[in-house]
Design an enzyme around this catalytic site. Structure first.
Site, PDB file in Angstrom:
ATOM      1  N   TYR A  67      -4.975  -9.766   3.385  1.00  0.00           N
ATOM      2  CA  TYR A  67      -3.788  -9.818   2.542  1.00  0.00           C
ATOM      3  C   TYR A  67      -3.538 -11.256   2.118  1.00  0.00           C
ATOM      4  CZ  TYR A  67       1.047  -9.190   0.988  1.00  0.00           C
ATOM      5  OH  TYR A  67       2.200  -9.146   0.237  1.00  0.00           O
ATOM      6  N   VAL A  68      -3.246 -11.409   0.855  1.00  0.00           N
ATOM      7  CA  VAL A  68      -2.883 -12.698   0.278  1.00  0.00           C
ATOM      8  C   VAL A  68      -1.523 -12.515  -0.396  1.00  0.00           C
ATOM      9  CG1 VAL A  68      -3.512 -14.420  -1.460  1.00  0.00           C
ATOM     10  CG2 VAL A  68      -5.300 -13.356  -0.056  1.00  0.00           C
ATOM     11  N   TYR A  79     -14.039  -7.087  -5.528  1.00  0.00           N
ATOM     12  CA  TYR A  79     -15.012  -6.840  -4.454  1.00  0.00           C
ATOM     13  C   TYR A  79     -16.388  -6.520  -5.025  1.00  0.00           C
ATOM     14  CZ  TYR A  79     -10.850  -6.557  -1.502  1.00  0.00           C
ATOM     15  OH  TYR A  79      -9.678  -6.821  -0.855  1.00  0.00           O
ATOM     16  N   GLU A 139       0.811  -1.213   0.000  1.00  0.00           N
ATOM     17  CA  GLU A 139       0.000   0.000   0.000  1.00  0.00           C
ATOM     18  C   GLU A 139       0.851   1.273   0.000  1.00  0.00           C
ATOM     19  OE1 GLU A 139      -2.941  -0.386   3.124  1.00  0.00           O
ATOM     20  OE2 GLU A 139      -4.103  -1.797   1.914  1.00  0.00           O
ATOM     21  N   ASN A 191      -6.318   0.163  -5.866  1.00  0.00           N
ATOM     22  CA  ASN A 191      -6.139  -1.277  -5.674  1.00  0.00           C
ATOM     23  C   ASN A 191      -6.928  -2.049  -6.731  1.00  0.00           C
ATOM     24  OD1 ASN A 191      -6.271  -3.982  -4.731  1.00  0.00           O
ATOM     25  ND2 ASN A 191      -5.957  -3.283  -2.629  1.00  0.00           N
ATOM     26  N   GLY A 208      -5.422 -14.589  -7.160  1.00  0.00           N
ATOM     27  CA  GLY A 208      -6.084 -15.173  -8.315  1.00  0.00           C
ATOM     28  C   GLY A 208      -6.437 -16.636  -8.116  1.00  0.00           C
ATOM     29  N   GLY A 222      -8.701 -15.108  -1.676  1.00  0.00           N
ATOM     30  CA  GLY A 222      -9.339 -13.894  -1.159  1.00  0.00           C
ATOM     31  C   GLY A 222     -10.834 -14.083  -0.974  1.00  0.00           C
TER      32      GLY A 222
END
Length: 158
Positions: A86-87, A130, A26, A124, A93, A97
């Protein structure tokens, strides 16, 4: 095989490292001051107010989420605020998530909580993901934050 489970005290150091990885992603690594003692106290101290899950693949933690309860006065019940998800890049993919978020959605439904909320930086690339889940951006709302000297200055006026 990926397993989602509640964070254990033995996971704390790994989760701290992943939080620092998230801060770097970030573009704010200097702002992350979390250490093992702080997270251990928040999750496992006398009065824990923070909760978490980790994602494990082949015995290795490859993702995490940290969350806490909030409250909706309009709905009259609690909700969950997802502070961090966080992944690791190599696992993005893979559906991990979504699996993490589904775990938290299940927690909301089972507990009778009204909503699951989180904040995402505008740049992001996960914003599209999302939205594909049905999450709605709260574009009419602006997040405000007081920290450091501004927080201390306001506190002195109490």
């Amino acid at each position: 095989m990926v397993q989602i489970r509640r964070v254990a005290e033995s996971d704390v150091d790994t989760v701290v490292q992943l939080v620092h990885d998230l801060a770097a992603y970030e573009k704010a690594p200097a702002e992350c001051r979390l250490d093992g003692e702080k997270l251990r106290t928040a999750l496992f101290g006398e009065t824990p107010a923070v909760f978490g899950h980790v994602a494990e693949a082949d015995g290795e933690i490859v993702g995490f989420m940290v969350w806490f309860l909030n409250f909706s006065t309009w709905r009259g019940v609690h909700g969950i605020y997802l502070e961090d998800l966080y992944v690791r890049p190599e696992m993005r993919g893979s559906g991990l998530g979504k699996k993490l978020l589904a775990t938290l959605a299940d927690e909301c439904v089972r507990q009778g909580y009204a909503r699951l909320e989180w904040s995402v930086l505008d740049w992001n690339p996960a914003t599209g993901f999302y939205k594909s889940l049905g999450a709605v951006p709260m574009d009419e709302w602006t997040v405000y934050r007081l920290t450091d000297s501004a927080l201390e200055k306001l506190a002195k006026s109490a």
